[in-house]
Design a protein around this motif. Structure first.
Motif, PDB file in Angstrom:
ATOM      1  N   ASP A  85     -13.800  -4.056  -2.816  1.00 56.56           N
ATOM      2  CA  ASP A  85     -13.159  -4.285  -4.121  1.00 56.56           C
ATOM      3  C   ASP A  85     -11.630  -4.337  -3.966  1.00 56.56           C
ATOM      4  N   THR A 143      -4.309   4.404  -8.594  1.00 57.23           N
ATOM      5  CA  THR A 143      -4.394   5.246  -9.794  1.00 57.23           C
ATOM      6  C   THR A 143      -3.169   6.156  -9.880  1.00 57.23           C
ATOM      7  N   GLU A 228      -1.748  -5.769 -15.872  1.00 55.15           N
ATOM      8  CA  GLU A 228      -1.933  -6.704 -14.764  1.00 55.15           C
ATOM      9  C   GLU A 228      -1.429  -8.054 -15.294  1.00 55.15           C
ATOM     10  N   ASN A 233     -10.191  -7.134 -14.057  1.00 54.68           N
ATOM     11  CA  ASN A 233     -11.281  -6.167 -14.053  1.00 54.68           C
ATOM     12  C   ASN A 233     -12.297  -6.385 -15.157  1.00 54.68           C
TER      13      ASN A 233
HETATM   14  C1  LIG Z   1      -5.542  -3.183 -11.329  1.00 50.70           C
HETATM   15  C2  LIG Z   1      -5.976  -1.882 -10.760  1.00 50.70           C
HETATM   16  N1  LIG Z   1      -5.111  -0.857 -10.716  1.00 50.70           N
HETATM   17  C3  LIG Z   1      -5.456   0.319 -10.207  1.00 50.70           C
HETATM   18  C4  LIG Z   1      -6.716   0.541  -9.711  1.00 50.70           C
HETATM   19  C5  LIG Z   1      -7.075   1.879  -9.145  1.00 50.70           C
HETATM   20  O1  LIG Z   1      -7.258   1.824  -7.779  1.00 50.70           O
HETATM   21  P1  LIG Z   1      -7.772   3.147  -7.031  1.00 50.70           P
HETATM   22  O2  LIG Z   1      -9.179   3.360  -7.536  1.00 50.70           O
HETATM   23  O3  LIG Z   1      -7.757   2.770  -5.598  1.00 50.70           O
HETATM   24  O4  LIG Z   1      -6.878   4.237  -7.387  1.00 50.70           O
HETATM   25  C6  LIG Z   1      -7.648  -0.481  -9.748  1.00 50.70           C
HETATM   26  C7  LIG Z   1      -9.022  -0.265  -9.241  1.00 50.70           C
HETATM   27  O5  LIG Z   1      -9.904  -1.084  -9.346  1.00 50.70           O
HETATM   28  C8  LIG Z   1      -7.277  -1.728 -10.275  1.00 50.70           C
HETATM   29  O6  LIG Z   1      -8.134  -2.747 -10.331  1.00 50.70           O
END
Ligand SMILES: Cc1ncc(COP(=O)(O)O)c(C=O)c1O
Length: 456
Positions: A85, A143, A228, A233
């Protein structure tokens, strides 16, 4: 395009899912056994509960992976368009990252010492060159990059709220689990133990709706808009012409900061959408792929914001102020980031990845058109995704309405049973530097056969 769209019979889809599930179970006895045994002590039978998203009732157990290939413990090899992913957008275990990790961890030694290494300044300069913001700090996940950037934005503006787009995903960021609806905003379905009702912390609007954004920013209580540049997502939702300029103008006018979360939209090119589309956010966040699969994330601020936050005597950035993690910026992650950015996810690599994604999109598009399927495919650089509606959705809400879990399961299982992995969340496919034309064509053939079986 044929005149009338093909009709998909849900009963046939259900029958095909059963057929593919039976085939999947038969082909993967060792994975099935491993999953059953793991249930005794692993919550949900998996190392992380979202691994239950894989279709077929149990996940494949990985034996090994390299480049754009994964092998499972039943001995099957897969062309991998999931690429963790996005965590493995650089490909699985690229040789130069292996070498950098071995050098840091084994030869030099010292993954976590709380001391800086010289790689960090190189990585920060490279992220500044690619994305624009000049001052960078590291995390272990995207995150956390978002969480800490939000805290900084609140501190900098003195405002309480953030604003996100309906059906966005930015990791497990408490404030972001909110969607817009006809009766106003509401907590997203399934939101686990929210600390407070997200309506207290967050404003939400649909993507591509400037009037809605203007209305929500009018109260001047939004510290930061977290976005984004294209939603990725909930399928891919691209910005309409002029939309992102409008967002920037409205955020500036209302005194809100703007974060571009480039974690997935990095697929657009070496500097993500920010560089590809000449955007000018106050903060960029990123994670997942930038260290070749080793945990790492980052957030970058403009020089002016960096100066203000460092000189804010009420903000404790060095001890227990709420921004930081013991292992963040550790020497191993930073070495892996340097190797990945310097030698793997390069300008040349992106050019090849995007060419492969063009081919993938054209192949899927042709299957959709020749079978008159009421579906569409959208591409964002090295990433592409098909969706079960005739035209690309304009908003997260529209895209959510086009979801069809049964069709998803059928197409995913059909592909897995024939040696192709797609991301278990919707139908996202991503190209790594190691992905070949032949890999893409294999997917196109399988997708065509799956469509023909569906319509038979
Ligand atoms: C746009 C976006 N930001 C942040 C995250 C978070 O990533 P992580 O789970 O590696 O912290 C994701 C996870 O899918 C994401 O798609």
């Amino acid at each position: 395009m044929l005149d009338r769209p093909a009709t998909i019979n849900p009963e046939r889809v259900a029958w095909l899912v059963e057929r593919e599930r039976a085939d999947y179970a038969e082909r993967h006895p060792f994975s099935q056994q491993a999953f059953a045994a793991a249930g005794a002590n692993l919550l949900g039978g998996v190392p992380m509960t979202w691994m239950r998203m894989w279709p077929g009732g149990f996940p494949l157990y990985m034996a090994s992976a390299g480049g754009a290939r994964v092998t499972d413990i039943d001995g099957h090899e897969y062309i991998d368009f999931c690429l963790g992913d996005t965590g493995a957008m650089a490909g699985h275990s690229p040789a130069v990252v292996q070498a950098a990790v071995a050098m840091r961890y084994a030869e030099l030694g010292g993954a976590t010492t709380m001391l800086p290494t010289q790689d960090a300044a190189w990585v920060a300069a490279e992220l500044a060159r690619r994305f624009g913001p000049t001052h960078w700090s590291f995390t272990l996940t995207a995150t956390d990059a978002n969480r800490w950037a939000i805290r900084l934005a609140r501190q900098l503006t003195g405002r309480p709220k953030i604003l996100v787009f309906s059906y966005c995903y930015h990791g497990s960021v408490d404030e972001a689990f909110i969607v817009a609806g006809p009766d106003g905003p509401r907590s997203r379905a399934g939101n686990v133990g929210p600390p407070v009702d997200p309506r207290e912390t967050t404003r939400v609007v649909e993507f591509n709706d400037l009037a809605g954004l203007e209305r929500e920013l009018a109260a001047a209580d939004v510290a930061v808009v977290l976005m984004e540049p294209a939603l990725t997502n909930i399928g891919i939702v691209l910005p309409e012409p002029g939309y992102l300029d409008g967002v920037r103008e409205l955020t500036r006018r209302s005194g809100s900061l703007l974060i571009n979360d480039e974690t997935h939209t990095f697929s657009a090119g070496p500097g993500g959408c920010t560089r590809a589309w000449n955007l000018d956010p106050d903060i960029v966040t990123i994670g997942k792929s930038i260290a070749g699969g080793i945990p790492a994330g980052a957030y970058g601020l403009s020089a002016a914001l960096a100066d203000r936050i460092l000189n804010d005597e009420t903000a404790d950035l060095v001890d227990v102020g709420g921004v930081g993690g013991t292992l963040a910026g550790n020497a191993l992650s930073v070495a892996a980031m340097r190797a990945t950015l310097e030698q793997v996810l390069t300008e040349a690599a992106f050019a090849g990845m995007i060419t492969r994604a063009d081919r993938y999109t054209a192949g899927v598009q042709e299957v959709i058109e020749t079978r008159a399927l009421p579906w569409n495919i959208v591409q964002l650089g090295a990433r592409a995704e098909y969706r079960f509606c005739p035209r690309p959705p304009r908003t997260g809400g529209e895209s959510e309405a086009a979801a069809d879990p049964q069709l998803d399961e059928y197409l995913h299982l059909y592909a897995v049973n024939r040696g192709v992995l797609l991301t278990p969340f919707h139908n996202m496919a991503l190209m790594a530097p190691a992905t070949t034309d032949a890999d893409v064509d294999a997917h196109t053939r399988i997708f065509a056969a799956a469509a023909d079986d569906l319509l038979a």
